[in-house]
Design an enzyme around this catalytic site. Structure first.
Site, PDB file in Angstrom:
ATOM      1  N   ASP A 678      46.973  49.453  70.550  1.00 24.93           N
ATOM      2  CA  ASP A 678      48.356  49.751  70.158  1.00 24.93           C
ATOM      3  C   ASP A 678      48.927  48.616  69.302  1.00 24.93           C
ATOM      4  OD1 ASP A 678      50.916  51.299  70.444  1.00 24.93           O
ATOM      5  OD2 ASP A 678      51.537  49.438  71.403  1.00 24.93           O
ATOM      6  N   LYS A 682      50.027  48.403  65.193  1.00 24.41           N
ATOM      7  CA  LYS A 682      51.323  47.901  64.726  1.00 24.41           C
ATOM      8  C   LYS A 682      51.172  46.820  63.657  1.00 24.41           C
ATOM      9  CE  LYS A 682      53.740  49.072  69.000  1.00 24.41           C
ATOM     10  NZ  LYS A 682      54.340  48.585  70.266  1.00 24.41           N
TER      11      LYS A 682
END
Length: 819
Positions: A678, A682
């Site tokens: 994750d 980003k």
């Protein structure tokens, strides 16, 4: 003194006539009234035309139609004048006998001339006015019935007779000098020099009122109808249309020419010449002031007055390099059309003279093409003119106001508003009179275009933004709550009404063009009978073709991602917290942006990184201002920020993960946070925002747990086994603490390389004092070199993310139609 006119809808029933008489009582009591013009009862003129056509066609049912009309008028007499009025009834019966005789002649001769048709349709006004006059007399009003054929003199152009104003004005003045009572005057009709009945054409009763007002130098002419005046748009197409307080004569004519049905342009000419004010009022809302039509007032500031349209037109385009610099081309073109009585609605010609576009009504499309090709046969043969192109299925939209040419940005706002909603302009014209901008668009976009322009140009009512959302989970549910709570504030302070038209989850989808009640969305969606389907949802959204549309993807999976290009290609902006599209292949990343740019729409995703923190916005603005981003560092996961901030206090790693899971900070399976993917997505997104053309596989990722723990299938087993990793993490924490440092899971991008992993941070570093679920981003650039720009804030939570999504929605909405 005033002249009043009431249309057919105002006198459609006896009850409405009684209401009109009550309105007139006030005027008569105040001695304000000179004359009242009435149309035929509602629908009667159409009935008379239809029965005449039946008679000429040999259809005997015209007699039944006459009988029905007779009964309708006798019934009106009975309700309006309870005491039996034998004389009036006798007059009516005589008139219907005359009507039967006229149509009997048509039936026998199988011929219906315009002269005869004028005579037949005149019965509508004559009957209504006789009945209303007698009804008012019986109520004690001093009124007289006046057959306008006695005072309005015309030529013999039956069906659309031209008024002989010299004779007419003299007749009116002389008549009213000797008749002091209020006159009840038949609208629509006149007579020629041999006293044959004529009609004044479309809008004839309004014209009658205007003729009387001008001849008598009245103070005001009042046109009473069934709406609150001239509206800013057609209310059947634009729900937020509202009455205009005042317009100039010229503006009213322009609006009427382009489809506004309240008044017909020629009817205003006599009043315009005498500078007599007109007012449009509503019989069914008599207290409303209506719309005043007057001469231009220099002290009144400019404002756009209305939008109007001609719904169906055909566009013809004549092109050819041989037309350049050749005099007489335009003259020949328009002469060829004039010979065939073809009226041109709109004309545009480029300064190069290479192309001429004209708009005509659909029935004239092919005849116009044939006429042009016949006129320019030699030029077409020799290819001096390339071709004549005919395009059907178009509409003309007009934006009307005084002084367009002297008012900056209006034309730009019109074009921008349509363009940002995916409405292509086929041709555009602005007359030197400064009164309107006219645009030709495809007919299927007409309603959308009118709503777009209305929202853009009129700030008196909140602009409506139509929302379609897939994904009603944590973030989607919070977004509903947030918008529901903020709706009054948004409408009052931001002049923006957010309306959900379509919503869907993984099982059901729901649509309501009037707007979904989001305070009850769960029940409504659960009760919907429509099975969820992403392609069907997008297809429905496109078929509705609503203005100011935004699509919101609040899912956390890939279901909608493959459709982004299509949505943007259909000129719909996208707002999403879903980071999958932006972290997919660089090829798809670039395709999405190209589609948004090509179709003049927006793709906003601020919440992809750090929830509602303006990280992406800041990077974009730095790049746009000419700055060069050299390095990005950040703690980009609220979940991992919480875990490492809690570790500072000496707590066990596994206990912290369990605690974070219970508080809802982690994904349902914490491994989705602990694998670092994750955070990698980003930093990939942030790197791409500053120009990096890299893939997710180019990001170096340190996973927080070993592969053997990742492979455990059961979540409960994983949580138990995670305890065995506590010692490893405690050793790392202790080692850092001895150096006066803390552990952080940091993402960074520098010199074309991106990586995520655990770092030891000293107290000189801006990340050292993080707490809770805070996120932080440090940006080093050409301008922020000695001391980086730091953004810090809460980085997790459905409510916070929803607020970021709402912010993006409002950004898109504010740009829709804005220059």
């Amino acid at each position: 003194m005033r002249i009043l006119k009431f249309g057919g809808s105002s006198v459609g029933t006896p009850d409405r006539i009684i209401q009109v008489i009550e309105i007139l009582k006030t005027y008569i009591d105040k001695k304000l009234l000179t004359a009242v013009v009435f149309s035929a009862f509602q629908g009667v003129t159409d009935n008379l035309i239809l029965l005449a056509k039946k008679a000429v066609a040999g259809d005997k049912s015209y007699l039944d139609d006459i009988e029905k009309l007779q009964q309708r008028h006798l019934s009106a007499v009975e309700k309006l004048i309870p005491a039996k009025n034998k004389l009036l009834i006798k007059k009516i019966l005589i008139m219907f006998d005359e009507l039967k005789e006229l149509n009997q002649g048509v039936f026998l001769l199988k011929e219906l001339t315009n002269r005869t048709m004028d005579n037949i349709v005149s019965f509508g006004e004559r009957l209504s006015n006789i009945i209303i006059a007698e009804s008012m007399l019986k109520k004690g009003f001093d009124v007289e019935y006046l057959d306008a054929r006695n005072i309005i003199k015309t030529d013999s152009n039956f069906g659309n007779a031209k008024v002989d104003f010299k004779t007419t004005n003299k007749s009116i003045v002389n008549y009213f000098k000797s008749h002091k009572h209020v006159q009840i005057v038949t609208g629509f009709i006149g007579s020629n020099s041999t006293n044959e009945t004529t009609t004044l054409g479309r809008g004839g009763s309004d014209y009658t009122a205007s003729i009387l007002g001008a001849a008598l130098n009245s103070d005001l002419i009042e046109i009473w109808t069934d709406v609150d005046g001239i509206l800013t748009a057609d209310p059947k197409k634009v729900g937020s249309a509202f009455p205009i307080k005042a317009v100039t004569y010229e503006e009213a004519m322009e609006l009427s020419h382009f489809g506004a049905k309240v008044i017909y342009p020629p009817t205003m000419q006599p009043a315009l010449e005498k500078k007599i004010k007109l007012v449009i009022k509503n019989t069914f809302n008599p207290k409303f002031k209506g719309t005043l039509i007057l001469e231009r007032q220099p002290n009144i500031a400019f404002s756009v007055k209305g939008t109007s349209s001609i719904d169906d037109i055909t566009l013809l385009t004549i092109t050819g390099s041989g037309m350049i610099g050749v005099p007489g081309i335009a003259s020949r073109l328009f002469n060829s059309l004039a010979k065939r009585d073809i009226s041109v609605i709109m004309i545009t010609q480029g300064s190069s003279e290479h192309t001429i576009c004209i708009a005509v009504l659909p029935q004239y499309g092919l005849p116009a093409k044939n006429a042009i090709e016949e006129e320019f046969a030699y030029e077409l043969r020799d290819r001096i003119i390339s071709k004549v192109i005919i395009e059907e299925g178009n509409s003309v939209v007009a934006v009307v106001a005084e002084d367009f040419r002297r008012t900056p940005r209006v034309a730009g706002r019109v074009v921008q508003a349509l363009g940002s909603n995916g409405i292509n302009i086929l041709c555009i014209a602005q007359g030197s009179s400064d009164l309107n901008i006219s645009l030709v668009i495809r007919k299927e976009s007409l309603k959308k275009a009118l709503n777009v322009l209305h929202d853009t140009l009129f700030t008196q009512v909140p602009k409506t933004t139509n929302l379609f959302m897939i994904g009603t989970g944590l973030v989607g549910g919070e977004l509903f709550k947030l918008i529901n709570e903020e709706q009054d504030n948004l409408e009052k302070n931001l002049n923006n009404k957010l309306k959900f038209i379509g919503i869907a989850n993984s099982e059901k989808m729901l649509f309501d063009e009037s707007g979904i009640n989001i305070s009850n969305w769960q029940t409504l969606l659960r009760e919907s009978t429509s099975k969820s389907s992403v392609p069907n949802f997008i297809d429905k959204m496109n078929k509705l073709n609503l203005p100011n549309t935004i699509f919101i993807d609040c899912t956390a999976n890939e279901a909608v991602i493959p459709f982004y290009e299509k949505i943007l290609g259909d000129s719909v902006s996208i707002v999403t917290p879903n980071k999958i599209a932006n972290s997919s292949t660089i090829n798809y990343y670039n395709k999405i942006r190209a589609a948004a740019k090509r179709n003049n729409v927006q793709f906003l995703y601020e919440t992809n990184v750090c929830s509602a923190m303006p990280v992406i916005k800041t990077l974009n603005e730095m790049v746009a201002s000419g700055d060069e981003v050299l390095k990005i560092e950040g703690v980009l996961s609220g979940t991992l920020s919480y875990i490492f901030n809690e570790m500072k206090q000496g707590k066990k790693f596994s206990s912290i993960v369990e605690d974070a899971k219970q508080k809802g900070y982690t994904e349902p399976d914490p491994r989705d946070d602990l694998n670092g993917l994750d955070v990698a997505r980003k930093i990939l997104i942030l790197a791409r925002e500053v120009g990096a053309q890299i893939e997710i596989t180019d990001v170096e990722v340190e996973k927080l747990i070993p592969q053997e723990l990742m492979k455990i299938k059961m979540l409960d087993q994983f949580m138990l086994k995670l305890k065995s990793f506590d010692k490893v993490m405690n050793v790392r924490r202790t080692k850092a603490a001895k150096k006066g440092k803390v552990l952080c899971y940091v993402a960074s991008y520098e010199n074309g390389k991106a990586k995520v992993g655990v770092q030891e941070i000293g107290n000189e570093h801006p990340f050292y004092n993080l707490s809770g679920i805070e996120n932080i981003v440090s940006i080093t650039s050409k301008y922020f070199n000695k001391k980086p720009l730091v953004l810090r804030g809460m980085g997790a939570g459905a409510r916070l993310t929803a607020s970021g999504v709402l912010s993006d929605i409002l950004k898109v909405s504010n740009q829709l139609g804005k220059l």
